[in-house]
Scaffold this active site. Sequence first.
Site, short mmCIF file in Angstrom:
data_model
loop_
_atom_site.label_atom_id
_atom_site.label_comp_id
_atom_site.label_asym_id
_atom_site.label_seq_id
_atom_site.Cartn_x
_atom_site.Cartn_y
_atom_site.Cartn_z
N ASP A 1 40.86 97.11 -25.46
CA ASP A 1 41.29 96.06 -24.53
C ASP A 1 42.81 95.85 -24.61
OD1 ASP A 1 38.67 95.90 -24.09
OD2 ASP A 1 38.38 93.84 -24.84
N ALA A 2 43.35 95.92 -25.83
CA ALA A 2 44.77 95.64 -26.00
C ALA A 2 45.64 96.61 -25.21
CB ALA A 2 45.14 95.70 -27.48
N LYS B 1 15.07 95.98 -5.50
CA LYS B 1 15.45 94.90 -4.58
C LYS B 1 16.10 93.80 -5.42
CE LYS B 1 14.13 92.27 -0.57
NZ LYS B 1 14.78 91.01 -0.90
N LYS C 1 7.26 93.76 -2.86
CA LYS C 1 7.57 92.68 -3.81
C LYS C 1 6.77 92.75 -5.10
CE LYS C 1 10.03 89.62 -1.17
NZ LYS C 1 10.86 88.49 -1.42
N CYS D 1 4.34 61.23 -35.41
CA CYS D 1 3.75 62.51 -35.03
C CYS D 1 2.43 62.29 -34.31
CB CYS D 1 3.53 63.37 -36.28
SG CYS D 1 2.64 64.89 -35.93
N CYS E 1 8.41 66.29 -37.16
CA CYS E 1 7.41 65.54 -37.92
C CYS E 1 7.73 65.75 -39.39
CB CYS E 1 6.02 66.06 -37.59
SG CYS E 1 4.78 65.62 -38.81
N CYS F 1 0.48 67.68 -42.29
CA CYS F 1 0.25 67.61 -40.85
C CYS F 1 -0.59 68.82 -40.41
CB CYS F 1 1.58 67.60 -40.10
SG CYS F 1 1.38 67.58 -38.31
S1 IVH Z 1 18.86 97.37 2.52
C1 IVH Z 1 18.44 97.60 6.84
N1 IVH Z 1 18.49 97.57 -0.07
O1 IVH Z 1 17.29 92.19 0.72
C2 IVH Z 1 18.19 97.21 5.46
N2 IVH Z 1 18.60 95.38 0.85
O2 IVH Z 1 16.08 91.55 3.70
C3 IVH Z 1 19.31 96.38 4.95
N3 IVH Z 1 18.40 93.57 -0.81
O3 IVH Z 1 19.40 90.03 1.72
C4 IVH Z 1 19.17 95.98 3.55
N4 IVH Z 1 18.21 94.87 -2.57
O4 IVH Z 1 20.68 91.77 0.38
C5 IVH Z 1 18.63 96.72 0.95
N5 IVH Z 1 18.21 97.93 -2.35
C6 IVH Z 1 18.35 97.09 -1.31
C7 IVH Z 1 18.32 95.68 -1.48
C8 IVH Z 1 18.45 94.86 -0.37
C9 IVH Z 1 18.25 93.62 -2.15
C10 IVH Z 1 18.45 92.32 -0.03
C11 IVH Z 1 19.55 92.27 0.97
C12 IVH Z 1 19.05 91.34 2.02
C13 IVH Z 1 17.59 91.47 1.90
C14 IVH Z 1 17.07 92.25 3.09
#
Ligand code: IVH
Length: 716
Positions: free
Chosen positions: A47-48, A135, A337, A453, A471, A477
């Site tokens: 870092d330095a 995602k 998801k 307690c 306690c 206890c």
């Molecule tokens: S692609 C046309 N890739 O998800 C597609 N989005 O609904 C455009 N997000 O708020 C987005 N990870 O920020 C893409 N690997 C990823 C992602 C991603 C998270 C978020 C994005 C947006 C939402 C899309």
Amino acid sequence: MPKNLDLFSAPAQSEQAQAAIKIEALRQQINRWAHLYYVQDAPEVPDAEYDRVFRALQALEAQFPGLVTPESPTQRVGGAPRPELTPVRHAVPMLSIHTETDVSPAGAQAFDARVRRELGLAADAPPVAYVAELKFDGLAMNLRYEAGVLVQAATRGDGEVGEDVTHNIRTMRQIPLRLPSDVPPVLEVRGEVYMARADFENLNEAQRERGQKTFINPRNTAAGAVRQLDPAIAAQRPLKFFAYGFGEVTPVEQGGPDFATHFDLLQQLKQWGFPVAAQTTQALGASELIAFHERIAAERDQLPYDIDGVVYKVDSLALQRQLGFKTREPRWAVAHKYPAQEMVTRIEGIDVQVGRTGKLTPVARLAPVFVGGVTVTNATLHNLFEIRKKGVRVGDQVVVRRAGDVIPEVVGTLPPLADSPEVIFVDGVPVKHIHGHPPRETYVPNFRMPTHCPICGSDVVREPGEANHRCTGGLFCPAQRKEALLHFAARRAMDIDGLGEKLVDQLVDGAVVHTLPDLYRIGLVGLLALERMGEKSAQNLLAALEKSKSTTLARFLFALGIRHVGEATAKDLARHFGSLDAILNATTEELLQVPDVGPVVAEAIHTFLAQPHNLEVVEQLRACGVHWPEGPPVERTTLPLAGQTVVLTGTLPTLTREDAKAMLEAAGAKVAGSVSKKTHYVVAGEDAGSKLAKAQELGVAVLDKTGLMALLGKSA
Ligand code: IVH
């Protein structure tokens, strides 16, 4: 005379020209180091040294202010606070992704089937090539570069119009201010701004120390930081970035880049210096998408940042164009998801639990809510101070978080959303109130810590400077007795198989077991007298008890449950003193000689051993036949692997991780959980993942089982 003037100004000009060359060289050096440090996580200089070069650049720029350009690394922070955020119309709309709500593997199948149908593929046509990404749970960002210089950063907003947050994004070290010379004249990079969990925890810790409000979760903290008016504030918030796509880019006909696949595009982004998540991978057909979804589900809790799912994208850009869009979502991408890790529910009451050390923990009783894949009805509130700090009251709407095996916790309160006009939404999440405490003028708590307690009625005390109430009942206890027994029986302690929570409850509630040695005195008759205890289980438990008697000094010490004496400290103590009697006779000063034993730990051991009833327990356990091999003390530094740090990853043939760890520790090595510059060796077995990659990246020595055995000085 013009000629003379020329002669005079010539040296000055060349001085400036020389400075310009020097400044350029310094900037390139700093940018390269910053990229290695912030993006690659592999610093090249101390870092330095970085600071020295940085200051040299600052000095030169101060001398030649005309040479300061906005993309200079010295210009990341600076600039005055804005009066407000300016709207930005996106050159190419920022779309959203269709979300596959089916969290099972079928979600990936459904997407693949849709893509194949839209493309008119026959059932026997080859699988479609995809890219699978994480995602990220942050906020979307559009970074616009013109002639390779960052000119604008904008939030997504409603997809058409976002907000100009360039002043804040410039402060992020992971985002290049200037790109290499081979970039197209116009380049918009899209990705996610996020905050790593550890950075979020540290930020909150610092807030707490300063007596300031804490933040609720990394995502909203990142969103709040990005939308700050004052870049100096944003600069203090540790934000990070992952790139995942393009916005507007100079078209091919005008000399822009021509990529065949999304994957190529991501590789190019990486080349240009943008962080791209290491997990990003090509995947063939639904089966590989499913495998990715499952693999990431297992890794999710170990990731240093939050994700809420994975994203699949058709890899071929030609096929992407063919598939096109439906309303505001591309047909070529889908978000798959995972169960949400944070949900809102109501606190119906606060109970108090008593732990092994006597610590009283307030636990919120919740209206049942589905979080992180399970229904949660209780969540820890940690202690009274956390309740006060978060402004939690019985009856409140709260955010509950459950990640992995972690105990669910109440992270903060929300006012009833319906009647709160100031709530604003960022990507569908309310931020105004989440961001810190609810805006209550006066907070009147409606919960008090009990003075006695709730289990045994002993006095409850709070030591000065401590956040926790305790306690004072000790092993009197029952709550503490139960926890002490469970800890004693734990796998890493005495390893008494079959002595679980239900049985301990029965033994303590039925007054069969009062102290630890009682365990070894129950006998078959005593066990069979318990409800629902069969002959077979009783025999098994007796066998397990018998087996546990033969143990190690370290396990025994750990099993006693002395405050602050965890597994590692117990091992250090055992190694340092060699025998129990040496420990029993040790003075505080002698205890302090043990590596990693500080005053607090030494004091805790001393206090424990100063209680006659504790010594009595130790003696009785020995009298019951608990024994271990004893030896002379071992000097840590004389062990062959003293001072070496080793990380284990993947599965080794015919050697469990526990055994490998034990062997390494016996040789004096420290076995760590994650790879860093300080790691000496990484032992990689089959299916080694990100740790191996990290080791290779950092140039850490990698060993297989044979290498490990050689290191340990044994033949494989
Ligand atoms: S692609 C046309 N890739 O998800 C597609 N989005 O609904 C455009 N997000 O708020 C987005 N990870 O920020 C893409 N690997 C990823 C992602 C991603 C998270 C978020 C994005 C947006 C939402 C899309």
